[in-house]
Design an enzyme around this catalytic site. Structure first.
Site, short mmCIF file in Angstrom:
data_model
loop_
_atom_site.label_atom_id
_atom_site.label_comp_id
_atom_site.label_asym_id
_atom_site.label_seq_id
_atom_site.Cartn_x
_atom_site.Cartn_y
_atom_site.Cartn_z
CD GLN A 1 -9.62 1.76 -6.15
OE1 GLN A 1 -9.59 2.88 -6.67
NE2 GLN A 1 -9.33 1.58 -4.87
CE LYS B 1 -4.23 -1.72 1.81
NZ LYS B 1 -3.79 -3.09 1.49
NE ARG C 1 -4.75 -7.52 -6.40
CZ ARG C 1 -4.01 -7.06 -5.36
NH1 ARG C 1 -4.32 -5.93 -4.75
NH2 ARG C 1 -2.96 -7.74 -4.97
CB THR D 1 -14.43 -10.40 -8.18
OG1 THR D 1 -15.77 -10.23 -7.71
CG2 THR D 1 -14.41 -11.49 -9.24
CG HIS D 2 -14.45 -12.43 -2.72
ND1 HIS D 2 -14.26 -11.11 -2.42
CD2 HIS D 2 -13.30 -13.06 -2.42
CE1 HIS D 2 -13.05 -10.94 -1.93
NE2 HIS D 2 -12.44 -12.09 -1.92
CG ASP E 1 -2.64 -3.55 -2.32
OD1 ASP E 1 -2.52 -4.41 -3.21
OD2 ASP E 1 -2.70 -3.84 -1.11
CG MET E 2 -6.20 2.44 -6.64
SD MET E 2 -4.86 3.60 -6.99
CE MET E 2 -4.40 3.14 -8.66
NE ARG F 1 -11.78 -7.86 3.37
CZ ARG F 1 -11.00 -6.90 2.88
NH1 ARG F 1 -9.79 -6.73 3.30
NH2 ARG F 1 -11.45 -6.10 1.93
C1 LIG Z 1 -7.09 -10.12 -4.08
C2 LIG Z 1 -7.83 -8.86 -3.81
C3 LIG Z 1 -7.13 -7.67 -3.73
C4 LIG Z 1 -7.81 -6.47 -3.50
N1 LIG Z 1 -7.11 -5.27 -3.56
C5 LIG Z 1 -7.78 -4.12 -3.46
C6 LIG Z 1 -7.13 -2.87 -3.66
O1 LIG Z 1 -5.92 -2.78 -3.93
N2 LIG Z 1 -7.87 -1.74 -3.54
C7 LIG Z 1 -9.21 -1.77 -3.28
O2 LIG Z 1 -9.84 -0.71 -3.22
N3 LIG Z 1 -9.85 -2.95 -3.08
C8 LIG Z 1 -9.18 -4.11 -3.16
N4 LIG Z 1 -9.85 -5.29 -3.01
C9 LIG Z 1 -11.24 -5.30 -2.47
C10 LIG Z 1 -12.27 -5.19 -3.57
O3 LIG Z 1 -12.18 -3.91 -4.14
C11 LIG Z 1 -13.69 -5.40 -3.02
O4 LIG Z 1 -13.98 -4.48 -2.05
C12 LIG Z 1 -13.94 -6.79 -2.46
O5 LIG Z 1 -13.27 -7.77 -3.19
C13 LIG Z 1 -15.45 -7.10 -2.50
O6 LIG Z 1 -15.93 -7.07 -3.81
P1 LIG Z 1 -16.36 -8.39 -4.61
O7 LIG Z 1 -15.99 -8.21 -6.04
O8 LIG Z 1 -15.81 -9.58 -3.95
O9 LIG Z 1 -17.94 -8.36 -4.60
P2 LIG Z 1 -19.00 -8.35 -3.41
O10 LIG Z 1 -20.31 -8.19 -4.07
O11 LIG Z 1 -18.63 -7.35 -2.37
O12 LIG Z 1 -18.87 -9.76 -2.78
C14 LIG Z 1 -19.37 -10.91 -3.42
C15 LIG Z 1 -19.73 -11.91 -2.38
O13 LIG Z 1 -18.53 -12.31 -1.71
C16 LIG Z 1 -18.76 -12.43 -0.32
N5 LIG Z 1 -17.89 -11.52 0.40
C17 LIG Z 1 -17.39 -10.35 -0.03
N6 LIG Z 1 -16.61 -9.78 0.91
C18 LIG Z 1 -16.66 -10.65 1.97
C19 LIG Z 1 -16.06 -10.65 3.26
N7 LIG Z 1 -15.29 -9.67 3.68
N8 LIG Z 1 -16.32 -11.69 4.07
C20 LIG Z 1 -17.08 -12.72 3.68
N9 LIG Z 1 -17.67 -12.77 2.47
C21 LIG Z 1 -17.48 -11.76 1.64
C22 LIG Z 1 -20.19 -12.10 -0.05
O14 LIG Z 1 -20.92 -13.29 0.02
C23 LIG Z 1 -20.62 -11.34 -1.27
O15 LIG Z 1 -21.97 -11.52 -1.57
C24 LIG Z 1 -9.21 -6.49 -3.28
C25 LIG Z 1 -9.91 -7.69 -3.37
C26 LIG Z 1 -9.25 -8.86 -3.65
C27 LIG Z 1 -10.03 -10.11 -3.81
#
Ligand SMILES: Cc1cc2nc3c(=O)[nH]c(=O)nc-3n(C[C@H](O)[C@H](O)[C@H](O)COP(=O)(O)OP(=O)(O)OC[C@H]3O[C@@H](n4cnc5c(N)ncnc54)[C@H](O)[C@@H]3O)c2cc1C
Length: 300
Positions: A154, A91, A175, A217-218, A125-126, A280
């Site tokens: 982002q 970061k 990323r 993404t998740h 990271d951003m 988180r």
């Molecule tokens: C490897 C990685 C690196 C990242 N780096 C950055 C970065 O440099 N800068 C930045 O701004 N963001 C970063 N992020 C965070 C990202 O921007 C999102 O805020 C985060 O991934 C949630 O978005 P999503 O696409 O998973 O969708 P969401 O719609 O938020 O999540 C999809 C589903 O995943 C599950 N989920 C999501 N978060 C959680 C959690 N905390 N606990 C349990 N279940 C959960 C939920 O069931 C949700 O319905 C990163 C994420 C990842 C995976």
């Protein structure tokens, strides 16, 4: 965000640090580099890659930026010693960006140089939007001399598509994620679907241009859209990977792995676990709700 979610988030912020630690432990590898190394070894043995992140963000002076830099450097020693399939995420504000842009640049440059010596990689990271331009500038300047560095974009930021068009020309290693900070509506998409739509649009542009993309993404919807793009555009497997945070959506992670795709887990560790854990927990109302229920049962 619903009123109910807002209320839960407020309660999470008010709860004792020890309780946050208890519920957040699945998102953190532990307080020490050794604990992170052990976890990464476990992932590696299952064919899962990692990116290591030394926790800590709001540093107050140049001395603290120097400490953070030293800790990040040690990660590379551990990677070499243990032959880890892992790289480093950093970061910029942790390395001094908010207090001295040149210092942050120099720290990241040295990390990239060290990574280059051992055939490794640094992901920048951003963070929130006041730092977007400076972060991209640092990346571009370092990329002039080293190609083992990549950046994060982002999808919630309206500027991201244009940034992608410009950065594609350099052959950037990305990323792509949705974005986690709270940004004003003037610069950021706010609805779930508009963020997803921009994610898909930006991802398509990155992949079509032949860039390497860490699809972070998740969100199952986005994973499926990524699968579709990969198939339709005939993208080779060495041009992308999926990325997920430690402790989140493990079933989906395993599915992606079983579908034959490369997957990397973001493994944060260190003593400064509190702000990361709060983020988180705020993101997941279900976990936050479980915590609230526990608080009340503790009181009984
Ligand atoms: C490897 C990685 C690196 C990242 N780096 C950055 C970065 O440099 N800068 C930045 O701004 N963001 C970063 N992020 C965070 C990202 O921007 C999102 O805020 C985060 O991934 C949630 O978005 P999503 O696409 O998973 O969708 P969401 O719609 O938020 O999540 C999809 C589903 O995943 C599950 N989920 C999501 N978060 C959680 C959690 N905390 N606990 C349990 N279940 C959960 C939920 O069931 C949700 O319905 C990163 C994420 C990842 C995976």
């Amino acid at each position: 965000m619903s009123f109910f979610h807002n209320l839960i988030v407020l309660l999470v912020e008010l709860m004792p640090k020890s309780l946050v630690g208890f519920f957040a432990r699945k998102y953190i590898a532990g307080e020490t580099l050794d604990s992170a190394v052990n976890l990464v070894k476990e992932f590696n043995s299952k064919g899962i890659y990692a990116t290591l992140d030394v926790l800590g963000e709001s540093i107050k002076n140049e001395l603290e930026a120097g400490f953070a830099f030293n800790k990040a450097m040690k990660v590379f020693d551990a990677i070499v010693e243990n032959k880890l399939l892992a790289n480093l995420s950093v970061k910029p504000t942790q390395l001094g960006l908010a207090i001295n842009e040149v210092l942050a640049y120099e720290h990241i440059l040295k990390l990239v140089k060290r990574a280059n010596e051992i055939d490794n990689f640094v992901r920048i990271d951003m963070e929130d939007s006041p730092y977007t331009d400076a972060t991209i500038d640092i990346y571009k300047k370092i990329f002039e001399s080293y190609n083992n560095v990549g950046i994060v974009l982002q999808a919630y930021l309206k500027r991201t598509y244009n940034d992608t068009i410009l950065l594609n020309k350099l052959g950037t290693d990305y990323r792509l994620c949705k974005g986690i900070y709270i940004e004003p509506v003037s610069i950021a998409y706010k609805s779930k679907q508009s963020i997803r739509d921009n994610f898909v649009k930006v991802l398509e542009t990155m992949l079509k241009n032949g860039n390497y993309v860490g699809i972070a993404t998740h969100d199952e919807y986005l994973v499926n859209e990524a699968y579709r793009l990969i198939r339709e555009l005939n993208i080779p497997k060495d041009k992308f990977e999926f990325q997920m945070l430690l402790g989140v959506q493990e079933e989906l992670r395993d599915k992606i792995k079983n579908d034959g795709y490369k997957i990397r887990v973001y493994v944060p560790f260190g003593k400064d676990w509190y702000p990361y854990s709060i983020r988180r927990l705020k993101e997941n109302p279900q976990i936050a709700w479980d915590i609230v229920k526990n608080i009340f049962s503790f009181k009984k």
